[in-house]
Write a protein that holds these residues in place. Structure first.
Motif, PDB file in Angstrom:
ATOM      1  N   GLN A 108     -13.342  -5.469  -6.498  1.00 43.92           N
ATOM      2  CA  GLN A 108     -14.459  -4.794  -5.851  1.00 43.92           C
ATOM      3  C   GLN A 108     -15.022  -5.668  -4.729  1.00 43.92           C
ATOM      4  O   GLN A 108     -14.973  -6.892  -4.789  1.00 43.92           O
ATOM      5  CB  GLN A 108     -15.568  -4.494  -6.865  1.00 43.92           C
TER       6      GLN A 108
ATOM      7  N   ARG B  51     -16.278   8.957 -14.657  1.00 45.57           N
ATOM      8  CA  ARG B  51     -15.723   7.646 -14.363  1.00 45.57           C
ATOM      9  C   ARG B  51     -15.682   6.807 -15.634  1.00 45.57           C
ATOM     10  O   ARG B  51     -16.641   6.824 -16.425  1.00 45.57           O
ATOM     11  CB  ARG B  51     -16.569   6.920 -13.308  1.00 45.57           C
TER      12      ARG B  51
ATOM     13  N   PHE C 250     -14.558   2.730 -16.850  1.00 44.74           N
ATOM     14  CA  PHE C 250     -14.209   1.395 -16.378  1.00 44.74           C
ATOM     15  C   PHE C 250     -14.108   0.458 -17.578  1.00 44.74           C
ATOM     16  O   PHE C 250     -14.990   0.439 -18.442  1.00 44.74           O
ATOM     17  CB  PHE C 250     -15.266   0.884 -15.394  1.00 44.74           C
TER      18      PHE C 250
ATOM     19  N   GLY D  58     -10.004   1.178 -13.915  1.00 45.97           N
ATOM     20  CA  GLY D  58     -10.969   2.253 -13.704  1.00 45.97           C
ATOM     21  C   GLY D  58     -10.265   3.554 -13.367  1.00 45.97           C
ATOM     22  O   GLY D  58      -9.182   3.563 -12.770  1.00 45.97           O
TER      23      GLY D  58
ATOM     24  N   PHE E  88      -8.968  -5.522 -15.311  1.00 43.09           N
ATOM     25  CA  PHE E  88      -9.943  -4.495 -14.956  1.00 43.09           C
ATOM     26  C   PHE E  88      -9.208  -3.193 -14.669  1.00 43.09           C
ATOM     27  O   PHE E  88      -8.175  -3.185 -13.993  1.00 43.09           O
ATOM     28  CB  PHE E  88     -10.756  -4.916 -13.727  1.00 43.09           C
TER      29      PHE E  88
ATOM     30  N   TYR F 296     -18.741   4.246 -19.164  1.00 42.56           N
ATOM     31  CA  TYR F 296     -18.411   5.635 -18.852  1.00 42.56           C
ATOM     32  C   TYR F 296     -19.654   6.321 -18.318  1.00 42.56           C
ATOM     33  O   TYR F 296     -20.756   6.131 -18.843  1.00 42.56           O
ATOM     34  CB  TYR F 296     -17.923   6.390 -20.091  1.00 42.56           C
TER      35      TYR F 296
ATOM     36  N   GLN G 296     -11.277   7.770 -12.203  1.00 45.76           N
ATOM     37  CA  GLN G 296     -12.286   8.760 -11.828  1.00 45.76           C
ATOM     38  C   GLN G 296     -11.639  10.130 -11.721  1.00 45.76           C
ATOM     39  O   GLN G 296     -10.593  10.296 -11.086  1.00 45.76           O
ATOM     40  CB  GLN G 296     -12.938   8.382 -10.499  1.00 45.76           C
TER      41      GLN G 296
END
Length: 938
Positions: free
Chosen positions: A181, A686, A688, A707, A705, A648, A709
Motif C-alpha cells: 500500500q 472487502r 483483508f 485482499g 498480505f 471485512y 474486493q
C-alpha cells in the motif's frame, strides 16, 4: 438561520469553551486507569511466575506501584492516574525489560499483552554473533524500527533511513509504499507536519534526529475514541525524534544551475523547542525533482461530505467537465514549480491545549507533447486511435488548515478544525487524432482545440467533542462538520471532424463553442456516538448520524453565431440542476478484547433522500436509497513479535450526481458521455488478511498480505460506437455480474551475516475483473500483473553504501469480445544506487533505473530504457555540512515518457515529453544546532 451564521456560531462556541474550561479549579485527578500484561520466556513461551513488575514516574523515577506476576505470568495494576510512566520488569537470569507508556483520557487502560524476557545467556550469544541492537518490534498492527540499528552517512535524511528498512520501498520520486500500500501520511512525533506532503518530511528531516520509525494504519478520531474500526484508515509512518533532538534548529539551503536552462533552489528552516515547532520552506525549480505534492487536495476543493462512515459518503456534485488537471506534476511535460509553506504546532499547560496549523502556496506550470494510442474492443472488431497532443497547464493554489484542541480535564476533549483554500487553473490543449478499424481503414480524424480557466474556493470547519463518563468504557462523542465549495469556469471548444466511408471523406462536423459553468455546494453533517461496556471484555457502541446538503450546477454551452460572438445557447449540452440530499444513519457495533484477541463487529444502515430539479424543464427526480455498512475486524497477537489480523467491511455506494444527470458532455465531440437517472446503489465487500512476524535473533521479517474486493450491482459504462468511430458512453447497473479486484503480497527480509548483507524478496499479484457493454454486448476484461522483486543493501560507515532491487513482471490481459487478441506481455525493472566516500571528503554517487516492456499483440514494439544519474561532491567545513556537487541527469539521454494502461475495453499506450539529459552544478548547506537544554512548557 443560514449556513454561514450556523458555522460562525458553532466555531464561536468551540473557541470559547477553552477559555471557560480554564476557569475550572481545582483539576480533578482520576485514579481509574489500569495496566496489565503477561510475562513469558521468549525462547519457549514459558509463563514466568513471580516476576517483579514495577511502575515508575518517567520524570523522576519514583516508584508508583509494585507487584509480582501470577502463576500464569499475568499482572494487573489498578488505581493509576494520568501521567507518563516507565514499566520495569525483572526476573533472575533474564534481561531486564523497560518500556515507557502514558495514561490519559484517551487511554485509560494500557494492555502490554505478551512481554517476552530473554535469557542473559541468549543475549550474550546475540551480542557476540550480531553485535547490533534489535532492529524491529511488532506490536499489534504497528511495526516499529529502531533507527540506531542503521549506519548512515553524515547529514543523511529520513528518506535515506527509510530505504534501509525492511518491508518499505521508495521510488525515484520519493513515493513510499509498504505492505503493498502507498503511504500517504508521515507524522513527526504523532503530529502532522505540513499536512499530507510526505516528501517534506522524508527529504528534509535529518536521519540522526530519529529514534524510532513506526508503521501502522492510522484510524479516525472517532475510531480511536470508541475502539471500533470505522473502516477509515491511512497507511502511516510516524517519525519519533530523540529526546535530545527536540530543542534547537536545523535546515537546508541549496541552489543549482544547469545546462539547457535548468535550475533548482530550496530553503527550509525548522525550529524545535520542546513541544513547540515552527517550520518554513520555499522551493523553486524546473528540473522535475521539486516537491509539489498536493495530496491534501482531498481536504479542500472537493465536493464530498464525509460523515466519518463509509455508508454516509454523499456526493453533492462538484462535477465540472472543464476541470481535470490535478495540479500535481506526474512526469508528463516539462514543469516549472514554485511552492512554499509555513507550519506551527505547540502543546502547553500540561498538554491540555494544542494547536497545529499549516499554510501552503504553490504554482505549477507544465508544457509538453503526448502521443496516445488506444485500442477500443467492440463486437464487430476494433477502433484503433492515434492522437498527437500538445498541452499547457498552469495551477496556482493556496491552502490553510488548522487544528485546535483543548482538554478541560482527563475525561473530555474538544477539537476544532478549519480548512480553506483557493485554486486557479488554466489549460490549453491541441490535438490531432485519427481513428481506424481493425483492417486499417480510416474512419475519422479530429483537429481539437480547447482551453479553460477555473476558479475554486472552499471552506470547511469541524468540531469533535468527546467525553468519558463515570464508568470505564462509557463514552460520548459528537462530531460536526460544515463545508462550502464554489467552482466557476469558462472555456472554448473548437473541433473539426472529418468522417470517412470506404476510404473517402463522407462529411465534416464543425464545433465552435463557449462554455460557462457555475457550480456550488454546501453541506452539514453530524454524528453522535455512545459506548457502553457490557462486561470487562465487551464494549457496545451505538451511533446516529445526520447529513444534509445542497448543490447547484449551471453549465451553459453557447455556439458561435454568424456575427462572430457566442450568443446562441446549445440546449443539448447545457443544464441547470439543483440537488438536495438528506441522510440519516443508525449504527450498532461491538468490541471484544480478551487476552491476545481483539474482535470488533457490527453494522450501520443509512437512508438517503435525493431530490433533483431540472431548472430548464422543471422536471424533478426524487430517489431514496438504503445503504448498508457491515464490518468485522479480528486481530490476534501470536507473540510479542508476530500478529495476524482479518478485516471485512461492506458498504453501499450510491451513484454520483454526474452519473445520474442525463446531460451530454462533449469535451471530445467524438467521444461523448451521458448520465443515467435510473441508476441504483452498488454494494461493495472487502476482505483483508495480514500476517507478519519478526525474529530478533536473526533479523528475519516475514509478511503476508491478501485482499479481495467484490462489487454487486456495479455501475459500469455502456458504449455505443457507430460505423464512423464515434462513441457515446452511458452509465448502467449490471445486476447479473460482479466486478472484483484482488491483491496478494509476500515479503521476506533477512540479514545474511557472513556477507553482512541485508536481502529481501517481494512477490506481488494484483488483478481485476471488469464488465462493460459495447454496442449492447457484454464484455468481460481480466487484468493481472505478477511482480517478483529481490532487494539488497549493504553499508560500511564512511566507506560505501548501496541499495539495489530488480525483478521481472508479467501482465495478463484479455477481453471476451476479442478472445483471439490479448495484451499479455513481459517486463523487467531494476533500480540501484550507491555512494562511495573517497579521500579528502569527496563523494561519488549514482543511481540507475532500467525498465523493459515487451511488445504485445496490441503494441508491436518493445520498450526499454536505462536512466543513469550521477554526481561528484566535495564536502567542506568540520561537520561536512557544506557540499559542492557536479551532477548529471540521464547520462545516456534515454529518458522517454511511457505508460501502458488497461481500463475496461480500452487499452492505451502513451509516449510523452519528459526531462532528459542535463548537467548541473549545485551548492548546498545543512545547518544544524540541536540538543540544547530543554525549556519547559508553561
Amino acid at each position: 438561520m443560514n449556513f454561514k451564521k450556523l458555522v460562525t456560531i458553532i466555531l464561536s462556541i468551540g473557541f470559547s469553551l477553552p477559555v471557560f474550561c480554564q476557569q475550572i479549579e481545582p483539576r480533578i485527578l482520576t485514579y481509574d486507569h489500569a495496566i496489565k500484561g503477561v510475562v513469558i520466556d521468549t525462547s519457549n513461551n514459558l509463563k514466568l511466575k513471580d516476576a517483579s513488575v514495577v511502575v515508575l514516574n518517567s520524570k523522576d523515577s519514583i516508584i508508583r506501584q509494585f507487584t509480582r506476576t501470577q502463576p500464569d505470568g499475568s499482572f494487573l495494576m489498578n488505581g493509576m492516574q494520568d501521567g507518563n510512566y516507565i514499566l520495569y520488569i525483572s526476573y533472575p537470569g533474564y534481561v531486564d525489560y523497560t518500556e515507557k507508556f502514558m495514561l490519559d483520557s484517551n487511554r485509560s487502560t494500557q494492555d502490554f499483552s505478551m512481554i517476552g524476557l530473554m535469557l542473559k545467556t541468549n543475549l550474550l550469544k546475540e551480542v557476540i554473533i550480531k553485535g547490533t541492537v534489535s532492529t524491529i518490534r511488532i506490536k499489534g498492527d504497528t511495526t516499529e524500527y529502531n533507527a540506531k540499528a542503521y549506519v548512515l552517512s553524515p547529514n543523511a535524511k529520513v528518506e535515506d533511513l527509510l530505504k534501509r528498512l525492511p518491508g518499505i520501498q521508495i521510488d525515484k520520486d520519493g513515493k513510499i509504499s509498504a505492505q503493498g500500500q502507498t503511504i500517504n501520511k508521515v507524522l513527526v512525533d504523532g503530529e502532522e507536519f505540513f499536512g499530507d506532503d510526505p516528501t517534506l518530511v522524508t527529504r528534509n528531516l535529518r536521519a540522526d534526529m530519529v529514534d524510532k520509525v513506526q508503521l501502522f494504519d492510522k484510524k479516525s478520531d472517532q475510531a480511536t475514541l470508541t475502539g471500533m474500526n470505522d473502516g477509515r484508515t491511512d497507511k502511516t509512518l510516524n517519525i519519533k525524534l530523540k529526546e535530545d533532538k527536540k530543542n534547537g534548529y536545523f535546515g537546508k539551503a541549496d541552489v543549482g544551475v544547469g545546462t539547457d536552462g535548468y535550475y533548482s533552489g530550496q530553503l527550509m528552516f525548522n525550529s524545535f523547542k520542546a513541544k513547540q515547532r515552527f517550520s518554513v520552506y520555499g522551493i523553486t525549480g524546473n528540473n522535475g525533482k521539486t516537491s509539489l505534492d498536493w495530496q491534501d487536495n482531498s481536504k479542500y476543493a472537493t465536493s464530498n461530505i464525509d460523515i466519518s462512515s463509509p455508508g454516509m459518503m454523499i456526493d453533492l456534485g462538484g462535477y465540472d467537465e472543464l476541470e481535470s488537471h490535478s495540479g500535481r506534476y506526474d512526469g508528463k511535460g516539462l514543469p516549472v514549480a514554485r511552492t512554499g509553506g509555513v507550519h506551527y504546532d505547540n502543546k502547553w499547560k500540561g498538554d491540555t491545549l494544542s494547536i497545529n496549523a499549516n499554510y501552503k502556496i504553490g504554482a505549477l506550470t507544465v508544457d509538453g507533447t503526448n502521443n496516445i494510442q488506444t485500442q477500443n474492443n467492440i463486437p464487430t472488431g476494433q477502433l484503433n486511435s492515434n492522437a498527437d497532443q500538445t498541452f499547457h497547464s498552469h495551477v496556482f493554489r493556496q491552502k490553510i488548515d488548522g487544528v485546535f484542541q483543548v482538554k478541560p480535564d482527563s475525561t473530555s476533549s474538544l477539537k476544532v478544525t478549519l480548512n480553506g483554500g483557493i485554486k486557479n487553473t488554466e489549460q490549453v490543449n491541441q490535438a490531432l487524432a485519427t481513428t481506424k478499424n481493425e483492417a486499417g481503414a480510416l474512419l475519422n480524424n479530429n483537429l481539437l482545440n480547447n482551453s479553460s480557466k477555473t476558479d475554486q474556493h472552499n471552506l470547511s470547519a469541524g468540531m469533535l467533542f468527546t467525553k468519558k463518563l463515570n464508568k470505564p468504557g462509557r463514552t460520548f462523542s459528537l462530531n460536526f462538520i460544515g463545508s462550502i465549495n464554489k467552482v466557476n469556469s469558462t472555456g472554448l471548444l473548437n473541433s473539426k471532424i472529418n468522417l470517412y466511408s470506404n476510404g473517402f471523406q463522407d462529411s465534416t462536423q464543425l464545433v465552435n463553442q463557449f462554455k460557462a459553468n457555475a457550480i456550488s455546494n454546501n453541506g452539514v453533517n453530524a454524528i453522535l456516538n455512545y459506548s457502553e461496556p457490557l462486561s470487562k471484555a465487551m464494549l457496545m457502541i451505538v451511533s446516529y448520524g445526520f447529513a444534509a446538503g445542497g448543490s447547484a450546477s449551471n453549465q451553459k454551452t453557447f455556439n458561435k453565431s454568424a456575427g462572430g460572438g457566442y450568443s446562441s445557447i446549445d440546449s443539448l449540452y447545457s443544464n441547470n440542476f439543483e440537488v438536495k440530499q438528506l441522510s440519516n444513519q443508525l449504527g450498532l457495533n461491538f468490541n471484544l478484547v480478551k487476552n491476545k484477541t481483539t474482535l470488533a463487529f457490527g453494522s450501520k444502515v443509512s437512508t438517503v433522500d435525493f431530490r433533483q430539479l431540472d431548472v430548464y424543464s422543471k422536471s424533478k427526480l426524487n430517489r431514496n436509497f438504503i445503504l448498508w455498512n457491515p464490518q468485522v475486524n479480528l486481530a490476534y497477537r501470536i507473540s510479542q513479535q508476530s500478529s495476524v489480523r482479518l478485516n471485512y467491511d461492506g458498504n453501499s455506494v450510491e451513484p454520483t450526481v454526474a452519473q445520474l444527470q442525463p446531460v451530454l458532455v462533449n469535451n471530445d465531440p467524438l467521444n461523448i458521455t451521458q448520465g443515467n437517472p435510473d441508476l441504483k446503489p452498488s454494494f461493495t465487500q472487502r476482505i483483508f488478511v495480514a500476517y507478519q512476524a519478526y525474529n530478533p535473533l536473526n533479523g528475519q521479517l516475514v509478511g503476508i498480505f491478501a485482499g479481495y474486493q467484490l462489487t454487486a450491482n456495479p455501475v459500469v459504462s455502456s458504449l455505443m460506437a457507430d460505423s464512423s468511430g464515434r462513441t457515446i458512453n452511458r452509465y448502467i447497473n449490471l445486476d447479473d455480474q460482479n466486478t472484483g479486484n484482488f491483491n496478494f503480497s509476500v515479503f521476506f527480509d533477512r540479514k545474511i551475516k557472513p556477507l553482512d548483507l541485508n536481502a529481501g524478496l517481494n512477490l506481488n499479484i494484483n488483478g481485476n475483473t471488469y464488465y462493460n457493454l459495447s454496442n449492447t454486448e457484454l464484455n468481460r476484461t481480466n487484468y493481472t500483473v505478477y511482480t517478483l522483486q529481490a532487494r539488497f543493501s549493504k553499508a560500511k560507515a564512511n566507506v560505501y553504501e548501496f541499495n539495489a532491487s530488480l525483478g521481472p513482471t508479467y501482465t495478463i490481459s484479455g477481453s471476451s469480445l476479442q478472445q483471439n487478441i490479448n495484451n499479455n506481455g513481459r517486463g523487467f525493472t531494476s533500480n540501484g544506487d550507491f555512494t562511495l566516500y573517497l579521500p579528502r571528503k569527496f563523494q561519488l554517487s549514482a543511481n540507475a533505473n532500467y525498465q523493459y516492456n515487451s511488445k504485445t499483440e496490441t503494441f508491436a514494439q518493445n520498450f526499454s530504457r536505462v536512466i543513469i544519474n550521477a554526481s561528484l561532491s566535495k564536502l567542506f567545513l568540520k561537520e561536512q555540512t557544506l557540499k559542492l556537487s557536479l551532477s548529471g541527469n540521464d547520462l545516456l539521454n534515454q529518458n522517454t515518457g511511457f505508460n501502458r494502461n488497461v481500463s475496461g475495453n480500452l487499452i492505451t499506450q502513451s509516449n510523452y515529453t519528459t526531462i532528459k539529459r542535463y548537467f548541473m552544478i549545485s551548492l548546498s548547506y545543512d545547518f544544524n544546532k540541536v540538543g540544547a537544554n530543554k525549556t519547559p512548557n508553561k
